[in-house]
Scaffold this motif. Structure first.
Motif, PDB file in Angstrom:
ATOM      1  N   VAL A  24      12.320 -29.402 -30.931  1.00  0.00           N
ATOM      2  CA  VAL A  24      11.692 -29.711 -29.868  1.00  0.00           C
ATOM      3  C   VAL A  24      10.240 -30.536 -30.305  1.00  0.00           C
ATOM      4  O   VAL A  24       9.766 -30.414 -31.196  1.00  0.00           O
ATOM      5  N   LEU A  40      11.751 -27.942 -36.004  1.00  0.00           N
ATOM      6  CA  LEU A  40      13.051 -27.696 -36.081  1.00  0.00           C
ATOM      7  C   LEU A  40      13.749 -26.224 -36.093  1.00  0.00           C
ATOM      8  O   LEU A  40      12.779 -25.511 -36.666  1.00  0.00           O
ATOM      9  N   PHE A  41      14.792 -26.175 -35.526  1.00  0.00           N
ATOM     10  CA  PHE A  41      15.030 -24.664 -35.547  1.00  0.00           C
ATOM     11  C   PHE A  41      16.648 -24.541 -35.205  1.00  0.00           C
ATOM     12  O   PHE A  41      17.389 -25.442 -34.915  1.00  0.00           O
ATOM     13  N   MET A  44      20.756 -22.318 -30.987  1.00  0.00           N
ATOM     14  CA  MET A  44      21.104 -21.066 -30.119  1.00  0.00           C
ATOM     15  C   MET A  44      21.449 -21.224 -29.061  1.00  0.00           C
ATOM     16  O   MET A  44      21.423 -22.228 -28.605  1.00  0.00           O
ATOM     17  N   GLU A  45      21.465 -20.107 -28.213  1.00  0.00           N
ATOM     18  CA  GLU A  45      21.855 -20.180 -26.708  1.00  0.00           C
ATOM     19  C   GLU A  45      20.853 -20.692 -25.856  1.00  0.00           C
ATOM     20  O   GLU A  45      19.894 -20.976 -26.329  1.00  0.00           O
ATOM     21  N   SER A  47      18.819 -21.495 -22.960  1.00  0.00           N
ATOM     22  CA  SER A  47      18.246 -20.725 -21.740  1.00  0.00           C
ATOM     23  C   SER A  47      16.884 -21.250 -21.373  1.00  0.00           C
ATOM     24  O   SER A  47      16.337 -22.287 -22.406  1.00  0.00           O
ATOM     25  N   ASP A  48      16.092 -21.184 -20.407  1.00  0.00           N
ATOM     26  CA  ASP A  48      14.467 -21.726 -20.051  1.00  0.00           C
ATOM     27  C   ASP A  48      13.890 -21.271 -21.482  1.00  0.00           C
ATOM     28  O   ASP A  48      12.926 -22.021 -21.752  1.00  0.00           O
ATOM     29  N   SER A  49      13.844 -20.154 -21.947  1.00  0.00           N
ATOM     30  CA  SER A  49      13.196 -19.879 -23.030  1.00  0.00           C
ATOM     31  C   SER A  49      13.628 -20.278 -24.388  1.00  0.00           C
ATOM     32  O   SER A  49      13.009 -20.329 -25.526  1.00  0.00           O
ATOM     33  N   SER A  50      14.790 -20.937 -24.449  1.00  0.00           N
ATOM     34  CA  SER A  50      15.373 -21.574 -25.852  1.00  0.00           C
ATOM     35  C   SER A  50      15.671 -22.605 -25.667  1.00  0.00           C
ATOM     36  O   SER A  50      16.824 -23.105 -26.371  1.00  0.00           O
ATOM     37  N   ALA A  51      15.405 -23.470 -24.720  1.00  0.00           N
ATOM     38  CA  ALA A  51      15.734 -24.909 -24.769  1.00  0.00           C
ATOM     39  C   ALA A  51      15.268 -25.802 -25.710  1.00  0.00           C
ATOM     40  O   ALA A  51      14.574 -25.489 -26.522  1.00  0.00           O
ATOM     41  N   SER A 134      22.712 -19.566 -20.534  1.00  0.00           N
ATOM     42  CA  SER A 134      22.226 -18.522 -19.803  1.00  0.00           C
ATOM     43  C   SER A 134      21.345 -19.052 -18.615  1.00  0.00           C
ATOM     44  O   SER A 134      20.584 -19.764 -18.664  1.00  0.00           O
ATOM     45  N   SER A 135      21.895 -18.301 -17.602  1.00  0.00           N
ATOM     46  CA  SER A 135      20.990 -18.512 -16.303  1.00  0.00           C
ATOM     47  C   SER A 135      20.611 -17.124 -16.192  1.00  0.00           C
ATOM     48  O   SER A 135      21.057 -16.354 -15.729  1.00  0.00           O
ATOM     49  N   GLU A 136      18.869 -17.430 -16.494  1.00  0.00           N
ATOM     50  CA  GLU A 136      18.412 -16.262 -16.344  1.00  0.00           C
ATOM     51  C   GLU A 136      18.517 -15.265 -15.406  1.00  0.00           C
ATOM     52  O   GLU A 136      18.302 -14.160 -15.393  1.00  0.00           O
TER      53      GLU A 136
ATOM     54  N   TYR B 291       5.827 -23.132 -22.903  1.00  0.00           N
ATOM     55  CA  TYR B 291       6.971 -23.628 -23.623  1.00  0.00           C
ATOM     56  C   TYR B 291       7.943 -24.317 -22.130  1.00  0.00           C
ATOM     57  O   TYR B 291       7.875 -23.836 -21.113  1.00  0.00           O
ATOM     58  N   ASN B 292       8.673 -25.296 -22.702  1.00  0.00           N
ATOM     59  CA  ASN B 292       9.600 -25.742 -21.569  1.00  0.00           C
ATOM     60  C   ASN B 292       8.983 -26.034 -20.061  1.00  0.00           C
ATOM     61  O   ASN B 292       9.516 -25.467 -19.125  1.00  0.00           O
TER      62      ASN B 292
END
Lengths: 140, 445
Positions: A24, A40-41, A44-45, A47-51, A134-136, B291-292
């Motif tokens: 990111v 860098l990471f 992962m899945e 989702s809005d929280s892990s895009a 994921s669609s939260e 974030y995002n």
């Protein structure tokens, strides 16, 4: 059935680990000034929280890397849409090269399902990973 | 009420020791220049802020004086809340200017002073602390008499016991308020007004005596807040905003009138956008990280005004008490509600601006990256403290899948906690008590 399918996917190629990571780019304050940073990471899945903004591979892997990014409506679906991207050196960090013009957000859109990344060097598959999209709102 | 002028006359003469002072007229609070030959009025005052900046007439910082320091107020600024003081502090000049909000009369102090509420919906409480039972909200300019300036068990030196001069429906006649929200200017109304043209710049002093600005509730000795602190270029504006912040004022206005359009802030559907900085919209209030942020930036950051207010109060408190360093403890938040779409990215419960997604707490440095509660970098102890703190500020519904946190399980909530600050007594209280500290939340100045 689900686990069998996932297992078969995992058996197709080894997971990527440090060979392919998500990144990111974000802004932050440093001494009162806005600066741009990157992190860098591990993949992962989605989702809005892990895009994430893109993917990076170590420069040490050399040239001729290709990313295949595939989105399917479910793990069971045999086919979906896929796109190929070549790699180029990363101006932010010379230790990495990134998939050029790759931005997962518009490719995933608002769909649920799974995405698969496949990293190739020439025709050889270096690694492959599949993660959920994921669609939260579905969870609440 | 008819006895008030007589009471005030007695009060003023007692406070100043000047028997011949004219009776102050509560309706005449405008500038009043001392007449030639009139007795020179001064007032001994005590600093209530932990570090109060002393400035020149032009506003330059020359030194700071600590809480409890006694100085003599010799004049007031007719169009401002500043007073001119004589002082005898190491590193300071003999005279300077301070904001009157941060001092109280010595000796009699606030006791028996009749004052006015300086903000709308000031919480009147049953006990002298932010956690005291909420009795009612007092409207701006409500007249109060301070009957005990140092009540027992006060959470801080800012809490005073008051009685209402006139009955207010739904309110008891006595209670406790935070004196930071009272208008102290009346206390200095009998001081001569500074004649700007005759003023010379106060020179000298040591600008490095104390690093912080006036801190009513914060810890000015916390040097880890340095970088963002440098954003504050105009301390006058910062101090003014500290007591009357534009964002908070607009939130309160929207809470009172749901149809109100906030001035200077984006709004839609009765929701207000949380202020964001940067081209990407990642920089949120009080050291938080957004974030995002979607596109256009921050289109997902629209909140119900009460939610925005309580969340801001929580962000400020979290940074002040748990995360002054801005490391992995920084709050990373995302989707609240969309500007125009009632439903976005599949969200069903992010439509009315009440609910916010927050990433799990991590140990170590801040990285701006996602994580899950199974990640080695996850900090459960910190997460539990964050959850407890959010509850203090009125958060109720919480979905997060770390069972040890006592939150509700919901599929997909391993990489964020879904939390709602819905309008209710606790969130309103949090909002009532919110004063932006420019040291902690400079992004809101």
């Amino acid at each position: 059935m689900m686990s069998l399918l996932l297992s078969s996917l995992l058996m197709a190629a080894s997971p990527c680990g440090n060979k392919l990571q998500a990144f990111v780019v974000y802004e932050d304050l440093e001494k009162g000034k806005i600066v741009e940073r990157h992190s860098l990471f591990k993949l992962m899945e989605w989702s809005d929280s892990s895009a994430f903004d893109g993917v990076a591979a170590p420069s040490a892997l050399g040239p001729n890397l290709t990313l295949t990014f595939e989105v399917r409506p479910s793990l069971r679906a045999k086919s979906g849409r896929s796109w190929d991207f070549s790699f180029a050196s990363w101006s932010r960090d010379s230790k990495y090269q990134i998939a050029q013009n790759f931005s997962p957000a518009p490719l995933i859109g608002e769909s649920a399902g799974v995405f698969t990344v496949t990293l190739k060097k020439g025709k050889e598959i270096l690694c492959q990973e599949t993660h959920g999209i994921s669609s939260e709102g579905m969870n609440e | 009420m008819k006895a008030l002028p007589l009471f005030l006359a007695l009060l003023w003469s007692g406070a100043t020791g000047a028997q011949s002072l004219p009776e102050p007229d509560p309706a005449r609070f405008g500038p009043r220049v001392a007449e030639e030959g009139a007795p020179v009025v001064t007032r001994t005052v005590r600093v209530t802020a932990s570090a109060l900046r002393v400035r020149t007439a032009g506003g330059d910082h020359v030194c700071s004086i600590k809480r409890g320091t006694v100085v003599t107020a010799i004049a007031r600024d007719g169009g401002d809340d500043r007073i001119k003081v004589k002082l005898n502090s190491k590193g300071c000049p003999s005279e300077g200017y301070v904001y009157s909000n941060y001092v109280m009369p010595e000796g009699t102090g606030w006791k028996d002073i009749v004052t006015n509420v300086g903000v709308d919906q000031l919480a009147l409480r049953g006990e002298p602390s932010p956690e005291g039972s909420f009795k009612c909200g007092l409207k701006k300019n409500t007249e109060l008499a301070i009957i005990n300036e140092a009540p027992d068990n006060a959470a801080s030196g800012s809490w005073v016991q008051v009685s209402l001069t006139n009955a207010v429906r739904g309110c008891p006649t006595k209670g406790y308020v935070n004196s930071s929200y009272l208008k102290p200017s009346d206390v200095f109304d009998d001081l001569p007004v500074i004649n700007e043209s005759d003023e010379e710049e106060v020179a000298g002093g040591d600008a490095n005596t104390e690093a912080g600005t006036a801190c009513l509730t914060g810890d000015c000795n916390n040097k880890e807040q340095g970088p963002v602190d440098q954003n504050i270029k105009d301390i006058k504006a910062a101090l003014e905003s500290g007591t009357k912040n534009a964002f908070v004022e607009e939130l309160r206005r929207m809470i009172r009138n749901p149809k109100a359009k906030p001035k200077g802030f984006s709004s839609k559907r009765g929701l207000i956008q949380i202020p964001l900085q940067g081209n990407k919209g990642n920089i949120g209030p009080c050291g938080s990280f957004h974030y995002n942020p979607d596109s256009p930036k921050g289109i997902d950051a629209y909140a119900n005004p009460t939610t925005a207010c309580a969340f801001t109060a929580f962000l400020q408190d979290w940074k002040k008490t748990e995360c002054p360093s801005g490391a992995g403890c920084r709050l990373s938040w995302g989707d609240i509600s969309h500007k125009s779409k009632a439903r976005f990215n599949g969200h069903r419960s992010h439509t009315d601006g009440h609910c916010i997604d927050i990433r799990p707490m991590r140990s170590g440095a801040f990285t701006g990256t996602p994580l899950t509660y199974t990640d080695p970098g996850y900090d459960r102890a910190k997460m539990k403290r964050m959850i407890a703190k959010m509850k203090e500020f009125g958060a109720d519904t919480m979905y997060f899948n770390d069972k040890q946190c006592g939150t509700r399980y919901a599929s997909g909530h391993h990489n964020h906690i879904h939390v709602c600050f819905k309008p209710g007594p606790k969130t309103r209280e949090a909002c009532d008590n919110l004063t932006i500290d420019p040291n902690v939340c400079p992004e809101l100045m």
